[in-house]
Design an enzyme around this catalytic site. Structure first.
Site, PDB file in Angstrom:
ATOM      1  N   HIS A 273     -50.647  16.423  -1.616  1.00 38.94           N
ATOM      2  CA  HIS A 273     -51.808  15.568  -1.932  1.00 38.94           C
ATOM      3  C   HIS A 273     -51.919  14.478  -0.937  1.00 38.94           C
ATOM      4  CE1 HIS A 273     -49.380  12.566  -3.506  1.00 38.94           C
ATOM      5  NE2 HIS A 273     -48.570  13.646  -4.219  1.00 38.94           N
TER       6      HIS A 273
ATOM      7  N   GLU B  14     -45.341  17.998  -9.898  1.00 34.62           N
ATOM      8  CA  GLU B  14     -44.305  17.221  -9.123  1.00 34.62           C
ATOM      9  C   GLU B  14     -43.114  17.403  -9.967  1.00 34.62           C
ATOM     10  OE1 GLU B  14     -42.728  16.805  -6.554  1.00 34.62           O
ATOM     11  OE2 GLU B  14     -43.298  15.030  -5.535  1.00 34.62           O
TER      12      GLU B  14
END
Length: 216
Positions: free
Chosen positions: A8, A81
């Site tokens: 990201h 994550e």
């Protein structure tokens, strides 16, 4: 199957050197810019679909990288994550270090022995859930000829790529992937080959080292 595995864009917590984990922090203005630049560089890639972590920063990055194209976006929590638990939000750089552990550097230097905070995941935990995602992905008959964008996170991207690397003991491959770095993997008959590693499409002088917070 051709996979574009992307970290990201930047968030305020990236810039501040805080552990994000599964705390749902959106992209900041610079992160939006980096994702748009990356999307412009990938505009000729004929993506068939995108798979993203459900966290905002990864979903936003996928949407921006696709540049408004009418391409299905699927969310999968297995590529979220690593969870840092009680440590999320704490400073993790030398100048703002707040983590109550003398062994946090194991996260970078000895990741498979890294001891996370309360309610956090181990690297082995992360590798297990991303491996489950990987095995399902590469075996789907309908995906075999597809080009797929996977929008994930720094540690999670390395865990996904752990299924590709030829040296499984080397988790980080030298570094945390930069914001919006893209790894290109070709999968044929279940065999994966890394075609491009940590490609960035913005000025390399803007790459920020995760540990120091300084531009490289």
């Amino acid at each position: 199957m051709l996979l574009y595995i992307m970290r990201h864009g930047e968030t305020d917590w990236n810039r501040q050197g805080r552990l994000q984990g599964q705390t749902d922090i959106p992209l900041n203005e610079n992160g939006i810019r980096l994702a748009r630049i990356t999307g412009e560089s990938l505009r000729t890639v004929p993506f068939d679909l995108a798979i993203t972590s459900p966290l905002k920063r990864a979903r936003q990055t996928a949407e921006l990288a696709l540049g408004g194209r009418d391409i299905p976006i699927l969310e999968d929590g297995r590529v979220a994550e690593i969870r840092f638990g009680a440590w999320e939000g704490l400073g993790c750089r030398t100048y703002n270090f707040e983590i109550p552990s003398e062994h946090f550097d194991d996260f970078y230097n000895d990741p498979f022995h890294f001891q996370n905070g309360e309610d956090g995941e181990s690297i082995a935990d992360l590798c297990a859930r991303t491996r489950d995602f990987w095995e399902e992905l590469i075996r789907k008959p309908e995906y075999q000829e597809k080009t797929i964008l996977i929008s994930s996170h720094g540690c999670a991207c390395r865990a996904i790529l752990h299924n590709v690397y030829q040296d499984p003991e080397d988790f980080w491959h030298g570094k945390v992937p930069p914001n919006c770095a893209v790894n290109v993997v070709e999968v044929r008959d279940g065999r994966a080959v890394l075609k491009e590693e940590d490609a960035v499409y913005y000025d390399p002088k803007e790459i920020v080292d995760f540990r120091s917070g300084k531009s490289t």
